[in-house]
Design an enzyme around this catalytic site. Sequence first.
Site, PDB file in Angstrom:
ATOM      1  N   LEU A 225      -4.373  -4.168   2.963  1.00 26.83           N
ATOM      2  CA  LEU A 225      -3.040  -4.211   3.565  1.00 26.83           C
ATOM      3  C   LEU A 225      -2.949  -3.183   4.687  1.00 26.83           C
ATOM      4  O   LEU A 225      -3.435  -2.070   4.564  1.00 26.83           O
ATOM      5  CB  LEU A 225      -1.964  -3.908   2.522  1.00 26.83           C
ATOM      6  CG  LEU A 225      -1.799  -4.893   1.373  1.00 26.83           C
ATOM      7  CD1 LEU A 225      -0.482  -4.646   0.653  1.00 26.83           C
ATOM      8  CD2 LEU A 225      -1.862  -6.338   1.839  1.00 26.83           C
TER       9      LEU A 225
ATOM     10  N   GLY B 272       0.840  -1.209   0.000  1.00 26.92           N
ATOM     11  CA  GLY B 272       0.000   0.000   0.000  1.00 26.92           C
ATOM     12  C   GLY B 272       0.867   1.249   0.000  1.00 26.92           C
ATOM     13  O   GLY B 272       0.709   2.138  -0.842  1.00 26.92           O
ATOM     14  N   HIS B 273       1.810   1.310   0.966  1.00 27.06           N
ATOM     15  CA  HIS B 273       2.724   2.469   0.992  1.00 27.06           C
ATOM     16  C   HIS B 273       3.536   2.536  -0.294  1.00 27.06           C
ATOM     17  O   HIS B 273       3.778   3.613  -0.849  1.00 27.06           O
ATOM     18  CB  HIS B 273       3.733   2.344   2.140  1.00 27.06           C
ATOM     19  CG  HIS B 273       3.140   2.248   3.500  1.00 27.06           C
ATOM     20  ND1 HIS B 273       3.122   1.084   4.230  1.00 27.06           N
ATOM     21  CD2 HIS B 273       2.555   3.194   4.278  1.00 27.06           C
ATOM     22  CE1 HIS B 273       2.562   1.304   5.392  1.00 27.06           C
ATOM     23  NE2 HIS B 273       2.197   2.562   5.452  1.00 27.06           N
TER      24      HIS B 273
ATOM     25  N   GLN C 187      -0.380  10.525  18.020  1.00 28.32           N
ATOM     26  CA  GLN C 187      -1.637  10.016  17.457  1.00 28.32           C
ATOM     27  C   GLN C 187      -2.062   8.678  18.054  1.00 28.32           C
ATOM     28  O   GLN C 187      -3.034   8.085  17.617  1.00 28.32           O
ATOM     29  CB  GLN C 187      -1.568   9.955  15.923  1.00 28.32           C
ATOM     30  CG  GLN C 187      -0.616   8.908  15.371  1.00 28.32           C
ATOM     31  CD  GLN C 187      -0.468   9.057  13.858  1.00 28.32           C
ATOM     32  OE1 GLN C 187       0.186   9.968  13.363  1.00 28.32           O
ATOM     33  NE2 GLN C 187      -1.093   8.165  13.096  1.00 28.32           N
TER      34      GLN C 187
HETATM   35  O1  PAF Z   1      -1.300   7.107   7.882  1.00 25.14           O
HETATM   36  C1  PAF Z   1      -0.273   7.149   8.588  1.00 25.14           C
HETATM   37  O2  PAF Z   1       0.616   6.301   8.492  1.00 25.14           O
HETATM   38  C2  PAF Z   1      -0.112   8.267   9.598  1.00 25.14           C
HETATM   39  O3  PAF Z   1      -1.323   8.580  10.194  1.00 25.14           O
HETATM   40  C3  PAF Z   1       0.559   9.523   9.031  1.00 25.14           C
HETATM   41  C4  PAF Z   1      -0.307  10.178   7.945  1.00 25.14           C
HETATM   42  C5  PAF Z   1       1.913   9.173   8.451  1.00 25.14           C
HETATM   43  C6  PAF Z   1       0.766  10.581  10.131  1.00 25.14           C
HETATM   44  O4  PAF Z   1       1.597  10.088  11.152  1.00 25.14           O
END
Ligand code: PAF
Length: 286
Positions: A184, A36-37, A61
């Site tokens: 994923l 995905g990334h 977060q």
């Molecule tokens: O989607 C993520 O992996 C995270 O929420 C992000 C956008 C990198 C912010 O830490």
Amino acid sequence: MQIVRTIAQTREAVAHARARAESVGLVPTMGALHEGHRSLVRTARQRCGYVAVSIFVNPTQFGPEEDLEAYPRTFEADRSACQADGADLIFAPAVKEMYPGPGLTTVHVADLTAGLCGASRPVHFDGVTTVVAKLFNIVGPDVAFFGEKDYQQLAVIRRMVLDLDMPVEVIGCPTIREPDGLALSSRNEYLDVDQRRQAPVLHAAMQRAAQAALAGRRNVAELIAGIEGDIRESGPAEIDYVKIVDAETLDELPEIDRPARICLAVKMGKCRLIDNLAVDAPQSDR
Ligand code: PAF
């Protein structure tokens, strides 16, 4: 590909790219990179002259009971993936670099963060928007790439950019799935064998509902009951929420009369899975 740890080095590297008149793309991640990334990095590579990937497990977060410590950290594999996909820069700061002291400023997007995942993760989106705003200020990208898998996150970031006049184009990229439909996620590794076998039910149940809506069943309560029924029948699972919302405002809908999104979060064991799918009224109604 350059790997940098500080804000100053990042600014310097990006300034060189700008001096070469290259457009700058940013793929913000928390590492543990999967396909995905990688699809985001490859899309960035196609669209931008210079591609920066940030890898930072952002503590703000995560709630106090969440998996900050356990979150997978796989820097060597991430580095190889970025290199193979053509990134120019990895920005991988330490927590102290990003948060040298207690910050007094938070970026908060109202309303869009109240429901769905925001209801059970009260600090999550403020952490996301604040760190993404910081990353935008550090890198200064022309374009930033996010997965649709985190649909609410994408909507919230789009709104932050709009409301704060951030000069960044936000591109949402399609969710990448296993062949059996499981979206994923870096957290899929928390699933045991039985849970992994069960997990594709989420996508299958949403697909069934989306097809039913296309066939004319527009009552949201009925569609949600169908999805929840499919999930419960599949085995042990704790449903956090299943909602059908306006695709843009994320407002809950009584019926499918506009572009909508099914969004859900379900816990299987210690793994909280989220997923979403577009759902539309039949062509004849539009
Ligand atoms: O989607 C993520 O992996 C995270 O929420 C992000 C956008 C990198 C912010 O830490």
